[in-house]
Design an enzyme around this catalytic site. Structure first.
Site, PDB file in Angstrom:
ATOM      1  N   GLU A 176       6.794 -26.088 -68.725  1.00 36.40           N
ATOM      2  CA  GLU A 176       7.155 -24.924 -67.906  1.00 36.40           C
ATOM      3  C   GLU A 176       7.478 -23.715 -68.770  1.00 36.40           C
ATOM      4  O   GLU A 176       7.467 -22.586 -68.300  1.00 36.40           O
ATOM      5  CB  GLU A 176       8.366 -25.249 -67.025  1.00 36.40           C
ATOM      6  CG  GLU A 176       8.122 -26.387 -66.036  1.00 36.40           C
ATOM      7  CD  GLU A 176       7.182 -25.997 -64.900  1.00 36.40           C
ATOM      8  OE1 GLU A 176       6.905 -24.807 -64.729  1.00 36.40           O
ATOM      9  OE2 GLU A 176       6.703 -26.922 -64.195  1.00 36.40           O
ATOM     10  N   PHE A 280       3.372 -19.973 -65.385  1.00 38.82           N
ATOM     11  CA  PHE A 280       2.930 -20.883 -66.439  1.00 38.82           C
ATOM     12  C   PHE A 280       3.465 -22.264 -66.102  1.00 38.82           C
ATOM     13  O   PHE A 280       4.674 -22.476 -66.041  1.00 38.82           O
ATOM     14  CB  PHE A 280       3.480 -20.381 -67.777  1.00 38.82           C
ATOM     15  CG  PHE A 280       3.166 -21.250 -68.968  1.00 38.82           C
ATOM     16  CD1 PHE A 280       1.931 -21.170 -69.594  1.00 38.82           C
ATOM     17  CD2 PHE A 280       4.113 -22.133 -69.479  1.00 38.82           C
ATOM     18  CE1 PHE A 280       1.648 -21.953 -70.710  1.00 38.82           C
ATOM     19  CE2 PHE A 280       3.832 -22.927 -70.591  1.00 38.82           C
ATOM     20  CZ  PHE A 280       2.598 -22.819 -71.210  1.00 38.82           C
ATOM     21  N   ASP A 367     -19.238   3.516 -72.502  1.00 31.33           N
ATOM     22  CA  ASP A 367     -19.493   3.024 -71.148  1.00 31.33           C
ATOM     23  C   ASP A 367     -20.602   3.826 -70.442  1.00 31.33           C
ATOM     24  O   ASP A 367     -20.643   5.046 -70.562  1.00 31.33           O
ATOM     25  CB  ASP A 367     -18.166   3.169 -70.373  1.00 31.33           C
ATOM     26  CG  ASP A 367     -18.169   2.373 -69.090  1.00 31.33           C
ATOM     27  OD1 ASP A 367     -19.205   1.793 -68.745  1.00 31.33           O
ATOM     28  OD2 ASP A 367     -17.101   2.341 -68.444  1.00 31.33           O
ATOM     29  N   MET A 479     -11.442  -3.860 -72.243  1.00 26.92           N
ATOM     30  CA  MET A 479     -10.844  -4.724 -71.210  1.00 26.92           C
ATOM     31  C   MET A 479      -9.924  -3.824 -70.401  1.00 26.92           C
ATOM     32  O   MET A 479      -8.860  -3.451 -70.871  1.00 26.92           O
ATOM     33  CB  MET A 479     -10.056  -5.827 -71.928  1.00 26.92           C
ATOM     34  CG  MET A 479      -9.642  -7.004 -71.112  1.00 26.92           C
ATOM     35  SD  MET A 479      -8.342  -6.617 -69.921  1.00 26.92           S
ATOM     36  CE  MET A 479      -8.089  -8.203 -69.226  1.00 26.92           C
ATOM     37  N   CYS A 523     -10.228  -3.036 -77.738  1.00 28.17           N
ATOM     38  CA  CYS A 523      -9.782  -1.944 -76.878  1.00 28.17           C
ATOM     39  C   CYS A 523      -9.355  -2.555 -75.549  1.00 28.17           C
ATOM     40  O   CYS A 523      -9.963  -3.510 -75.077  1.00 28.17           O
ATOM     41  CB  CYS A 523     -10.937  -0.970 -76.652  1.00 28.17           C
ATOM     42  SG  CYS A 523     -10.522   0.413 -75.578  1.00 28.17           S
ATOM     43  N   ASP A 531      -2.679  -6.277 -80.547  1.00 24.80           N
ATOM     44  CA  ASP A 531      -1.833  -7.366 -81.030  1.00 24.80           C
ATOM     45  C   ASP A 531      -2.513  -8.101 -82.176  1.00 24.80           C
ATOM     46  O   ASP A 531      -3.716  -7.969 -82.390  1.00 24.80           O
ATOM     47  CB  ASP A 531      -1.489  -8.320 -79.876  1.00 24.80           C
ATOM     48  CG  ASP A 531      -2.735  -8.901 -79.213  1.00 24.80           C
ATOM     49  OD1 ASP A 531      -3.469  -9.657 -79.874  1.00 24.80           O
ATOM     50  OD2 ASP A 531      -2.992  -8.586 -78.033  1.00 24.80           O
ATOM     51  N   ASP A 545      -5.713   5.410 -75.260  1.00 23.71           N
ATOM     52  CA  ASP A 545      -6.628   6.331 -74.584  1.00 23.71           C
ATOM     53  C   ASP A 545      -6.114   7.761 -74.677  1.00 23.71           C
ATOM     54  O   ASP A 545      -6.791   8.692 -74.265  1.00 23.71           O
ATOM     55  CB  ASP A 545      -6.800   5.936 -73.109  1.00 23.71           C
ATOM     56  CG  ASP A 545      -7.971   4.986 -72.919  1.00 23.71           C
ATOM     57  OD1 ASP A 545      -8.732   4.775 -73.888  1.00 23.71           O
ATOM     58  OD2 ASP A 545      -8.132   4.448 -71.805  1.00 23.71           O
ATOM     59  N   GLU A 611     -15.676  25.604 -86.762  1.00 19.60           N
ATOM     60  CA  GLU A 611     -15.118  24.265 -86.511  1.00 19.60           C
ATOM     61  C   GLU A 611     -15.962  23.192 -87.201  1.00 19.60           C
ATOM     62  O   GLU A 611     -15.433  22.213 -87.725  1.00 19.60           O
ATOM     63  CB  GLU A 611     -15.048  24.002 -85.002  1.00 19.60           C
ATOM     64  CG  GLU A 611     -13.946  24.793 -84.306  1.00 19.60           C
ATOM     65  CD  GLU A 611     -14.013  24.694 -82.781  1.00 19.60           C
ATOM     66  OE1 GLU A 611     -12.951  24.752 -82.144  1.00 19.60           O
ATOM     67  OE2 GLU A 611     -15.134  24.573 -82.224  1.00 19.60           O
TER      68      GLU A 611
END
Ligand code: GLA
Length: 726
Positions: A176, A280, A367, A479, A523, A531, A545, A611
């Site tokens: 548990e 869990f 994307d 994700m 990402c 992590d 972002d 620039e």
């Protein structure tokens, strides 16, 4: 030798260069924690005290001795049901519904090298760099076995902990709750430092006293999350960047987690890091096992700065893998903020043409290149190239880009499925949803059940078909939602959230094995899965972002406490900034982004000639300093949450080169002068500043600092390179 066992006193001692960790098997076979902190010598079981305490029960073995209580003694791996009423590291429910796991020492092994964890990311090391201690504990009634694993990287001042829980009994049991590390402190007043946030504003620094009661941070989102990072610091009250004791706990895991801090009735402190216990219920049939992901422990008696340096080295050298972990990263331009979904093959080619002219190495097609994907409502799961939109095949597009001398990278989001997709129409049951209920949508998409091998395998094959179409040298693995409706039609509920993460790792392992030359960037809506678990597969991660330079100073500051700058992907974007509306100079944006894995995320075509010249200069400077940024020790010199400026620096291993960055984050009328004090230099060294040629003593730079210019303008940024005079 870093691991010692005293046969007579039954004491385990783990020594690193600057820290000592000690525990003892007592007369009843309980494994008691003795000490973790600055390096000490000798047997420290004198720290254990025994008093008759009301309402703190005693194990039966203690007979009439009321002074022996699990509720008061410091423990190595406290399990529920033994008379310890504090937070437990382990809770197991037996087949009869009882919750007791009475763990006693059985045996141990010490060997050279660092243990590995099948299916999970973990610190790795050469045989001579580390030692492993494995202690086997057992509940003699239920036959639950618990193997406590310790990896000691002596030179790095790192101790890792993981746990393997094996059901050797004849009946199904349910785990548990399971932590991989517990730190019990018999004395002291502590602060818990954690890193909270939200989408586009991740990893804000928070310091709070550990008070009586239980405090926690964690995630129930299926990912490690934007909201709380799975890494904390426990420090003395007066610990600062440069002074004082602190302990770090970094969880090497990308899913739900729980970190609890508790000050008990006797003023003792317990900190736990491990799996999230909510949602869990991990059932174990006879002979099945749960491996609890690893926690990396580190101790510093020289404040947070030294703790960070140690974590950076550990993660860079012992977590990040593959060709790019120690290699210069390509400077890239990403199509997302340049064009969002509104691009075709020509847009990408134009970006590549401009990139080539400016000295940018790579174009990333973000994307929108596949299926029916004109906005973020549809198409996920249909990983077929939209040749109509591109106006050519992917292979032709990659070739055209390469012909301009530019590398090609691509965006994917393998774990996701849109309800409006061919994949969903064919396999609605592949998405997480609870039978009979409508699922929770996030960004109008659902999550694929990656706990199922057939789902993963299908997506893997589809992604490979894309990657095989041309010379693709980079993949951004995205994700973009928090997971909900965690229910697997063929799974064992209660295990699914963890098995999902194992599925992601399995996919990533196969992908990195098949395409060892591809640079993978992680990402999750920016830094929602930033992590150490992901870093095992993706040596860099899109940090947030939010590309606003001022906000990024805070986000990158929080990130820097544990994660090396090589993992921090940061881009220069257009102004007014798309997340904040703020307009900060190109120079400052460049300096803030060149903190880590550097790139651009804007329409290069829209840049003025002036620039463009600045961009060329930025890239030139980045290449000049890249090695120092990548390999050097990183120091925070101020806090963006407290100071009028944010400063950070990199120092080469031999201390001869130092790169200082300063951004003035506040400007006021008749401004006071800020002096920035450097760190990590040789006090007796003489350093020449490359711009003005002036020499300074290392001791002067560190103790008195240098004055920052008082200048008109918002967020002016400065870069100084110091080199030790021969
Ligand atoms: C996420 C990422 C962005 C971009 C978009 C694309 O938000 O963090 O960088 O890739 O998805 O949809």
């Amino acid at each position: 030798m870093a691991v010692y066992y005293g046969v007579n006193d039954k004491i385990f001692t783990l020594q690193t260069r600057h820290s000592t960790y000690q525990m003892k098997v007592d007369d009843f076979g309980f494994l008691l924690h003795l000490y973790y902190g600055s390096r000490t010598e000798g047997n420290m079981d004198y720290l254990l005290t025994y008093y008759d305490r009301g309402f703190s029960g005693n194990p039966h073995d203690a007979g009439e001795d009321r002074t022996y209580s699990m509720d008061a003694l410091p423990q190595e791996y406290p399990a529920a049901g033994t008379g310890d009423y504090r937070n437990s590291a382990l809770v197991i429910q037996g087949a009869d519904g009882s919750e007791c796991c009475d763990l006693r020492y059985t045996s141990h092994e010490i060997c050279s090298g660092k243990y590995a964890l099948p299916g999970l990311p973990a610190v790795f090391a050469e045989k001579e760099e580390a030692q492993t201690l494995e202690i086997l504990l057992e509940d003699r009634i239920s036959k639950i076995q618990v193997k406590l694993l310790y990896g000691v990287l002596e030179e790095e001042d790192i101790i890792t902990r993981s746990v393997r829980i094996i059901n050797r009994g004849g009946e199904e049991v349910t785990v548990e709750k399971a932590a991989s590390a517990c730190l019990d402190f018999v004395s002291g007043e502590y602060d818990l430092i954690s890193f909270y946030g939200r989408h586009a504003m991740e990893r804000n620094f928070q310091r709070a006293a550990v008070v009586h009661g239980s405090q926690s941070v964690g995630s129930r989102r299926g990912t490690s999350s934007h909201q709380y990072n799975p890494a904390v610091i426990v420090s003395d009250k007066n610990t600062t960047e440069d002074h004082g004791s602190c302990f770090g706990m970094v969880f090497v895991y990308s899913g739900n987690f729980l970190c609890e801090a508790e000050k008990d009735q006797y003023g003792q402190t317990r900190i736990l890091m491990g799996m999230q216990s909510d949602q869990f219920h991990f059932s174990l049939l006879p002979e099945e096992e749960l491996i609890v992901p690893e926690t990396i422990l580190c101790y510093s008696d020289q404040g947070f700065g030294e703790l960070s340096v140690r974590y950076h080295r550990c993660i860079r050298d012992h977590i990040c893998r593959g060709k790019y972990s120690h290699a210069p990263r390509p400077v890239l331009v990403n199509s997302w903020e340049a064009a969002y979904f509104h691009f075709n093959g020509e847009t990408i080619c134009q970006l590549a043409k401009d990139a080539a002219e400016l000295g940018i190495d790579m174009v990333v097609m973000d994307d929108g290149w596949f299926g029916k994907r004109e906005d973020d409502n549809t198409g996920l799961g249909d990983w077929q190239v939209n040749e109509k939109k591109l106006g050519c095949t992917l292979s032709q597009l990659v070739q055209k880009v390469n012909d301009m001398g530019v590398k090609f990278g691509i965006w994917i989001e393998p774990e996701m499925i849109s309800e409006d997709s061919d994949l969903y129409r064919a396999h609605p049951d592949w998405a997480f949803q609870i039978p009979g209920r409508n699922p929770v949508r996030g960004r109008n998409q659902l999550t694929l059940d990656f706990s199922r091998a057939e789902v993963r395998d299908y997506i893997f094959d589809e992604i490979c078909k894309v990657l095989d179409q041309g010379n693709i040298e980079y993949v951004k693995w995205d994700m973009n939602r928090s997971i909900a409706d965690v229910y697997s039609i063929s799974g064992r509920q209660g295990r699914v959230a963890h098995e999902y993460v194992l599925g992601v790792y399995d996919f990533l392992e196969k992908l990195t094995a098949k395409y060892p030359d591809i640079l993978l960037e992680g990402c999750s809506g920016g830094g929602g899965r930033f992590d150490a678990g992901m870093m095992y597969y993706t040596p860099q991660i899109w940090c947030s972002d939010n590309t606003d330079a001022l906000d990024r100073l805070r986000i990158q500051y929080g990130t820097s406490f544990f994660y090396p700058m090589t993992t921090v992907s940061a881009h220069v974007s257009a102004v007014p900034n798309h997340q904040t509306g703020r307009s900060i100079s190109l120079r400052t944006r460049g300096i803030v982004a060149s903190t880590g894995a550097f790139g651009y995320e804007l329409s290069l075509q829209k840049l003025t000639e002036e620039e463009k010249e600045e961009v060329r200069k930025q890239i030139g400077e980045y290449r000049k300093y890249e090695e120092l940024i990548r390999k050097g020790d990183y120091y925070r010199l101020s806090s963006p949450f407290q100071d009028e400026y944010t400063a950070w620096m990199y120092v080469s291993e031999n201390r001869e080169k130092a790169l200082l960055h300063v951004v003035m984050t506040e400007n006021h009328g008749n401004m006071t002068v800020n002096y920035v004090k450097l760190k990590g230099l040789l006090p007796e060294g003489v350093y020449r500043e490359s711009e003005n040629g002036r020499c300074y003593a290392g001791s002067a730079l560190m103790n008195a600092g240098i004055p920052m210019p008082v200048e008109m303008g918002e967020c002016c940024a400065y870069r100084y390179m110091f080199e030790k005079d021969a």
